[in-house]
Design a protein around this motif. Structure first.
Motif, PDB file in Angstrom:
ATOM      1  N   UNK A 169      -3.400   2.264  15.866  1.00  0.00           N
ATOM      2  CA  UNK A 169      -1.984   2.369  15.551  1.00  0.00           C
ATOM      3  C   UNK A 169      -1.389   3.515  16.367  1.00  0.00           C
ATOM      4  N   UNK A 190      -8.803  -1.122  14.429  1.00  0.00           N
ATOM      5  CA  UNK A 190      -7.386  -1.108  14.754  1.00  0.00           C
ATOM      6  C   UNK A 190      -7.038   0.199  15.473  1.00  0.00           C
ATOM      7  N   UNK A 197      -3.738   6.646  16.207  1.00  0.00           N
ATOM      8  CA  UNK A 197      -4.693   6.637  15.105  1.00  0.00           C
ATOM      9  C   UNK A 197      -5.625   5.433  15.222  1.00  0.00           C
ATOM     10  N   UNK A 239      -3.989 -10.193   1.329  1.00  0.00           N
ATOM     11  CA  UNK A 239      -4.877  -9.060   1.103  1.00  0.00           C
ATOM     12  C   UNK A 239      -6.103  -9.091   2.008  1.00  0.00           C
ATOM     13  N   UNK A 287       1.228  -1.108  14.871  1.00  0.00           N
ATOM     14  CA  UNK A 287      -0.030  -1.625  15.374  1.00  0.00           C
ATOM     15  C   UNK A 287       0.017  -1.740  16.887  1.00  0.00           C
ATOM     16  N   UNK A 325     -11.234  -1.317   8.740  1.00  0.00           N
ATOM     17  CA  UNK A 325     -11.291  -1.942   7.423  1.00  0.00           C
ATOM     18  C   UNK A 325     -12.602  -2.711   7.332  1.00  0.00           C
ATOM     19  N   UNK A 326     -13.129  -2.784   6.139  1.00  0.00           N
ATOM     20  CA  UNK A 326     -14.403  -3.462   5.917  1.00  0.00           C
ATOM     21  C   UNK A 326     -14.169  -4.795   5.224  1.00  0.00           C
ATOM     22  N   UNK A 327     -15.057  -5.711   5.498  1.00  0.00           N
ATOM     23  CA  UNK A 327     -15.040  -6.964   4.761  1.00  0.00           C
ATOM     24  C   UNK A 327     -15.099  -6.658   3.273  1.00  0.00           C
ATOM     25  N   UNK A 329     -13.566  -4.312  10.881  1.00  0.00           N
ATOM     26  CA  UNK A 329     -12.477  -4.704  11.767  1.00  0.00           C
ATOM     27  C   UNK A 329     -11.824  -3.393  12.225  1.00  0.00           C
ATOM     28  N   UNK A 376      -5.911  -4.717  17.870  1.00  0.00           N
ATOM     29  CA  UNK A 376      -6.949  -4.821  16.853  1.00  0.00           C
ATOM     30  C   UNK A 376      -8.099  -5.687  17.348  1.00  0.00           C
ATOM     31  N   UNK A 431       0.192   5.187   1.130  1.00  0.00           N
ATOM     32  CA  UNK A 431      -0.709   6.137   1.764  1.00  0.00           C
ATOM     33  C   UNK A 431      -0.069   7.532   1.740  1.00  0.00           C
ATOM     34  N   UNK A 487       4.152   4.161  11.670  1.00  0.00           N
ATOM     35  CA  UNK A 487       2.985   3.662  12.406  1.00  0.00           C
ATOM     36  C   UNK A 487       3.223   2.228  12.853  1.00  0.00           C
ATOM     37  N   UNK A 500      -8.406   5.704   8.123  1.00  0.00           N
ATOM     38  CA  UNK A 500      -7.894   6.223   9.383  1.00  0.00           C
ATOM     39  C   UNK A 500      -8.681   7.434   9.866  1.00  0.00           C
ATOM     40  N   UNK A 540      -8.738  -8.461   4.918  1.00  0.00           N
ATOM     41  CA  UNK A 540      -9.063  -7.246   5.672  1.00  0.00           C
ATOM     42  C   UNK A 540      -8.597  -7.337   7.120  1.00  0.00           C
ATOM     43  N   UNK A 595      -1.181  -4.551   8.763  1.00  0.00           N
ATOM     44  CA  UNK A 595      -0.345  -3.802   7.835  1.00  0.00           C
ATOM     45  C   UNK A 595       0.858  -3.258   8.599  1.00  0.00           C
ATOM     46  N   UNK A 637      -9.651  -4.100   1.691  1.00  0.00           N
ATOM     47  CA  UNK A 637      -8.530  -4.377   2.563  1.00  0.00           C
ATOM     48  C   UNK A 637      -7.859  -3.133   3.130  1.00  0.00           C
ATOM     49  N   UNK A 638      -7.890  -2.039   2.376  1.00  0.00           N
ATOM     50  CA  UNK A 638      -7.178  -0.848   2.835  1.00  0.00           C
ATOM     51  C   UNK A 638      -7.837  -0.286   4.082  1.00  0.00           C
ATOM     52  N   UNK A 639      -7.029   0.379   4.889  1.00  0.00           N
ATOM     53  CA  UNK A 639      -7.509   0.974   6.124  1.00  0.00           C
ATOM     54  C   UNK A 639      -8.017   2.393   5.880  1.00  0.00           C
ATOM     55  N   UNK A 671       0.846  -1.199   0.000  1.00  0.00           N
ATOM     56  CA  UNK A 671       0.000   0.000   0.000  1.00  0.00           C
ATOM     57  C   UNK A 671       0.879   1.246   0.000  1.00  0.00           C
ATOM     58  N   UNK A 689     -10.996  -8.119  15.792  1.00  0.00           N
ATOM     59  CA  UNK A 689     -11.456  -8.830  14.591  1.00  0.00           C
ATOM     60  C   UNK A 689     -12.799  -9.510  14.838  1.00  0.00           C
TER      61      UNK A 689
END
Lengths: 115, 113
Positions: free
Chosen positions: B36, B34, B90, A98, B46, B94-96, B32, B49, A35, B44, B103, A100, A104, B99-101, A33, B51
């Protein structure tokens, strides 16, 4: 402990110039990714790769930004020409898959200043 | 579309005092969550989280967060903070299927002696 590497850490450029950032993800991580984090805000996704393929570039300003991950390992993000509003921290992250739920892992970032 | 709101941009607190950093999210599907942390001049990392399963999750350095579906919140708490906890925190979601977060805008925790 494996880390995401980014270079350079800092970049100062003048507007209308071209800049490029490099990212080396954790070995074996298929998803990468990019950002962008503007001062005072949270990171926002620019582009996501699964191996060498782009799976999400909906927020990438394609008139000036480009990204590639030719061999599915390291990646380059380019801006041409740079504008004043591009000043920000550019963060690279990688994850094993990948999914969810996957964690990361972020690199230290490249801080870009456009004069 | 999903979004994350962190209501406090800065939280000053004295060492050994308790702290709560607030996070609310909006989404039309399962999420989901998180937290950070970003220490000065570092990337950043983690912190913890959520899940599924138990709604209370903990980190190794004493932070905990509780997922509250009815209030769409995921607040971060620590009963006693240290100077070394000074950082920016932060909240992300993320949604089902995506995949990207996404923030929040971050909360700067300033622990004072």
């Amino acid at each position: 402990e494996a880390e995401v590497a980014q270079s350079p850490r800092y970049k100062i450029t003048e507007k209308s110039q071209a800049v490029a950032f490099w990212c080396d993800p954790i070995s074996g991580h298929a998803t990468l990714y990019w950002y962008r984090q503007i001062l005072g805000q949270g990171p926002e996704l620019l582009v996501q790769f699964q191996d060498e393929s782009v799976v999400d570039d909906s927020q990438l300003p394609k008139d000036r930004f480009s990204a590639e991950r030719l061999k599915g390992v390291d990646s380059t993000l380019k801006i041409q020409p740079a504008e004043l509003g591009d000043s920000a921290m550019y963060l690279c992250a990688s994850s094993l898959t990948s999914g969810a739920t996957d964690t990361q892992y972020f690199g230290p970032g490249t801080r870009l200043t456009v004069l | 579309a999903q979004s994350v709101t962190q209501l406090d941009s800065q939280v000053p607190v004295f060492e050994e005092a308790p702290v709560e950093l607030r996070c609310n999210y909006s989404s039309s599907v399962s999420v989901y969550l998180f937290w950070y942390v970003q220490y000065p001049n570092q990337g950043l990392q983690l912190l913890l989280k959520y899940l599924s399963g138990s709604t209370l999750v903990e980190s190794i350095n004493g932070f905990e967060a509780e997922f509250n579906k009815s209030q769409t919140s995921f607040h971060l708490r620590k009963p006693s903070v240290h100077i070394s906890d000074t950082a920016e925190y932060f909240c992300a979601v993320s949604e089902t299927g995506r995949r990207a977060l996404t923030f929040g805008s971050g909360t700067r925790l300033q622990v004072q002696p």
